[in-house]
Design a protein around this motif. Sequence first.
Motif, PDB file in Angstrom:
ATOM      1  N   LEU A  54      66.613 -31.952  48.595  1.00  0.00           N
ATOM      2  CA  LEU A  54      65.296 -31.405  48.334  1.00  0.00           C
ATOM      3  C   LEU A  54      64.242 -32.118  49.178  1.00  0.00           C
ATOM      4  O   LEU A  54      63.340 -31.477  49.734  1.00  0.00           O
ATOM      5  N   GLN A  55      64.347 -33.416  49.294  1.00  0.00           N
ATOM      6  CA  GLN A  55      63.417 -34.155  50.141  1.00  0.00           C
ATOM      7  C   GLN A  55      63.547 -33.726  51.601  1.00  0.00           C
ATOM      8  O   GLN A  55      62.541 -33.608  52.310  1.00  0.00           O
ATOM      9  N   ASN A  56      64.784 -33.470  52.046  1.00  0.00           N
ATOM     10  CA  ASN A  56      65.028 -33.040  53.411  1.00  0.00           C
ATOM     11  C   ASN A  56      64.344 -31.706  53.697  1.00  0.00           C
ATOM     12  O   ASN A  56      63.652 -31.540  54.711  1.00  0.00           O
ATOM     13  N   LEU A  57      64.487 -30.758  52.798  1.00  0.00           N
ATOM     14  CA  LEU A  57      63.893 -29.434  52.980  1.00  0.00           C
ATOM     15  C   LEU A  57      62.371 -29.475  52.857  1.00  0.00           C
ATOM     16  O   LEU A  57      61.658 -28.858  53.649  1.00  0.00           O
ATOM     17  N   ARG A  58      61.883 -30.209  51.888  1.00  0.00           N
ATOM     18  CA  ARG A  58      60.439 -30.284  51.683  1.00  0.00           C
ATOM     19  C   ARG A  58      59.728 -30.950  52.863  1.00  0.00           C
ATOM     20  O   ARG A  58      58.636 -30.539  53.255  1.00  0.00           O
ATOM     21  N   SER A  59      60.362 -31.991  53.410  1.00  0.00           N
ATOM     22  CA  SER A  59      59.731 -32.732  54.504  1.00  0.00           C
ATOM     23  C   SER A  59      59.587 -31.882  55.765  1.00  0.00           C
ATOM     24  O   SER A  59      58.711 -32.138  56.595  1.00  0.00           O
ATOM     25  N   ALA A  60      60.451 -30.881  55.917  1.00  0.00           N
ATOM     26  CA  ALA A  60      60.447 -30.074  57.138  1.00  0.00           C
ATOM     27  C   ALA A  60      59.773 -28.721  56.970  1.00  0.00           C
ATOM     28  O   ALA A  60      59.499 -28.040  57.966  1.00  0.00           O
ATOM     29  N   TRP A  61      59.476 -28.308  55.740  1.00  0.00           N
ATOM     30  CA  TRP A  61      59.023 -26.944  55.513  1.00  0.00           C
ATOM     31  C   TRP A  61      57.731 -26.608  56.247  1.00  0.00           C
ATOM     32  O   TRP A  61      57.625 -25.570  56.910  1.00  0.00           O
ATOM     33  N   ASP A  62      56.709 -27.456  56.146  1.00  0.00           N
ATOM     34  CA  ASP A  62      55.423 -27.148  56.773  1.00  0.00           C
ATOM     35  C   ASP A  62      55.558 -27.006  58.291  1.00  0.00           C
ATOM     36  O   ASP A  62      54.983 -26.100  58.903  1.00  0.00           O
ATOM     37  N   ARG A  74      56.546 -33.110  39.231  1.00  0.00           N
ATOM     38  CA  ARG A  74      55.941 -31.804  39.462  1.00  0.00           C
ATOM     39  C   ARG A  74      55.876 -31.498  40.954  1.00  0.00           C
ATOM     40  O   ARG A  74      55.327 -32.275  41.740  1.00  0.00           O
ATOM     41  N   ILE A  75      56.451 -30.366  41.353  1.00  0.00           N
ATOM     42  CA  ILE A  75      56.358 -29.901  42.733  1.00  0.00           C
ATOM     43  C   ILE A  75      56.120 -28.388  42.692  1.00  0.00           C
ATOM     44  O   ILE A  75      56.187 -27.770  41.630  1.00  0.00           O
ATOM     45  N   ARG A  76      55.862 -27.820  43.857  1.00  0.00           N
ATOM     46  CA  ARG A  76      55.640 -26.375  43.927  1.00  0.00           C
ATOM     47  C   ARG A  76      56.999 -25.680  43.914  1.00  0.00           C
ATOM     48  O   ARG A  76      57.731 -25.696  44.898  1.00  0.00           O
ATOM     49  N   HIS A  77      57.326 -25.073  42.796  1.00  0.00           N
ATOM     50  CA  HIS A  77      58.622 -24.422  42.665  1.00  0.00           C
ATOM     51  C   HIS A  77      58.745 -23.219  43.588  1.00  0.00           C
ATOM     52  O   HIS A  77      59.830 -22.895  44.063  1.00  0.00           O
ATOM     53  N   ILE A  78      57.623 -22.574  43.796  1.00  0.00           N
ATOM     54  CA  ILE A  78      57.604 -21.392  44.648  1.00  0.00           C
ATOM     55  C   ILE A  78      56.285 -21.398  45.415  1.00  0.00           C
ATOM     56  O   ILE A  78      55.253 -21.813  44.874  1.00  0.00           O
ATOM     57  N   GLN A  79      56.319 -20.995  46.667  1.00  0.00           N
ATOM     58  CA  GLN A  79      55.125 -21.033  47.510  1.00  0.00           C
ATOM     59  C   GLN A  79      54.965 -19.701  48.222  1.00  0.00           C
ATOM     60  O   GLN A  79      55.947 -19.108  48.679  1.00  0.00           O
ATOM     61  N   THR A  80      53.722 -19.228  48.317  1.00  0.00           N
ATOM     62  CA  THR A  80      53.450 -17.962  48.998  1.00  0.00           C
ATOM     63  C   THR A  80      52.329 -18.149  50.014  1.00  0.00           C
ATOM     64  O   THR A  80      51.571 -19.114  49.972  1.00  0.00           O
ATOM     65  N   SER A  81      52.219 -17.199  50.908  1.00  0.00           N
ATOM     66  CA  SER A  81      51.078 -17.143  51.816  1.00  0.00           C
ATOM     67  C   SER A  81      49.840 -16.758  51.018  1.00  0.00           C
ATOM     68  O   SER A  81      49.933 -16.236  49.900  1.00  0.00           O
TER      69      SER A  81
END
Length: 271
Positions: free
Chosen positions: A78-86, A193-200
């Motif tokens: 999860l940290q791997n995916l979150r760190s690269a998403w933006d 707490r993190i953003r479970h789902i994110q939208t534009s």
Amino acid sequence: MNYCENFKAIVTASDENKKQILMARTRCKQWTCSYCAEINKKIWQARILEHINKNTDLQWSWFTLTAHGKKRGKRKSLQNLRSAWDALLKRIKRHFKAVEKLHYVRVFEQHKDGSYHLHCILSAHWTDLKIRISKDGKQTSHSTWLDKQAKDMKIGYYTHAANFEGKHAGYIAGYVTKYMTKVSFEMDKELGRIRHIQTSQGWTQFNNETMYKWAITSGMYSKDVLHAVKIGYEIIDIQEQKVVTFDDFLDYHVYPNEFDSDFEENNKNLT
């Protein structure tokens, strides 16, 4: 349980046609609550579907991306995916720069081994799709461009990408949100707490208007049942699917009975 175990009040509404007073427990809306998480998931499914249906002039696709092969397990993946998403999202926007405004929604999902991957729906079509055939003969559509980004950013050893038409939006919305309840609970336990789902920006909000005018209250009392009887109405607990009667007050002062301890605490000094 047919209602949120963390409810703090009830809401009531009158149905004049059926001569009923409807009541329901409020909900906490938290992902860590199994009841509310399931409703949250359904609301998001409706939001995704409604937004796509409102934008039939756009092209739609979706992709799946796993964490790096050395970043397995709940926390590391999860940290791997979150760190690269933006950073990945910026690359995607540049890649689809011909699209005037890119609409997207991103959801995390969990593998059987506990590791996370993500699903993303985009308002753009991939133009470089190819078919990958695994050793067991499974065929997977993927984007060569997305494969390269995943490798460069050290986030995914496996990718999936495909285009879809609006008529398949319901299936896609259901698929990408299928495991949201389980994933969200686990993520709260692991990382807070993190953003479970994110939208534009501007993604369609869910319209939860109903035909009834609901009012919030602290509970139902025997006098409420008496009033309902006098005007020829029934009080219906729509979550328990039962009629509230005087029998519900034989051992309690208030309905739902979970409020009884609060009632006694508030009134212990009045006698």
